[in-house]
Design a protein around this motif. Structure first.
Motif, short mmCIF file in Angstrom:
data_model
loop_
_atom_site.label_atom_id
_atom_site.label_comp_id
_atom_site.label_asym_id
_atom_site.label_seq_id
_atom_site.Cartn_x
_atom_site.Cartn_y
_atom_site.Cartn_z
N TYR A 57 0.99 -1.24 -0.17
CA TYR A 57 0.13 -0.07 0.04
C TYR A 57 0.65 1.31 0.08
O TYR A 57 0.71 2.20 -0.90
N ARG A 58 1.96 1.21 0.80
CA ARG A 58 2.67 2.51 0.86
C ARG A 58 3.60 2.77 -0.42
O ARG A 58 3.67 3.82 -0.76
N THR A 68 -2.48 8.29 -10.50
CA THR A 68 -3.10 8.11 -9.15
C THR A 68 -4.30 7.20 -9.31
O THR A 68 -4.64 6.30 -8.86
N ARG A 86 0.93 3.91 -2.98
CA ARG A 86 0.70 5.34 -2.75
C ARG A 86 1.94 6.26 -3.18
O ARG A 86 1.64 7.27 -3.41
N TRP A 130 -4.83 3.53 -7.56
CA TRP A 130 -6.16 3.19 -6.49
C TRP A 130 -6.94 1.82 -7.14
O TRP A 130 -7.28 1.34 -6.40
#
Length: 112
Positions: free
Chosen positions: A73-74, A87, A77, A91
């Motif tokens: 996730y990090r 982006t 992101r 997502w």
């Protein structure tokens, strides 16, 4: 170690590299006699491939250790923060919408 890897290149260059990679994949599969109608949906888009390549750079910078779910996730992101144009793709890759694709990181993790 930070989840950020120094930027490789501009997004335009990364997209050009990814488009070249996809063209090679398509050509190899066509030369192998596969029907494009049966495999084109399996392939990532150019932007999806850019994200996967950036993720691979991060894994390589971390000694080849594949990220666990929270680090994944990090990392993704951070890619979205470094390349705002990606982006929506990031997502989407974090959500459930693309998990039917065999190349998707979460599907590949389940298979190993």
């Amino acid at each position: 170690m930070s989840d950020s890897v120094p930027r490789r290149a501009s997004l335009e260059v990364l997209r050009a590299e990814a488009a070249d990679e996809l063209a090679v994949l398509v050509q190899e599969r066509l030369l192998g006699g596969e029907d494009p109608w049966s495999f084109m949906e399996e392939l990532p888009s150019v932007d999806e491939l850019v994200v996967l390549l950036l993720r691979a750079d991060n894994i390589a910078a971390n000694g080849g250790v594949r990220p666990n779910e929270s680090r994944q996730y990090r990392v993704l992101r951070q890619i979205a923060l470094d390349y705002p144009e990606l982006t929506t793709i990031v997502w989407g890759m974090l959500g459930d919408s693309e998990k039917h694709r065999r190349w998707h990181a979460s599907v590949a993790d389940q298979a190993s």
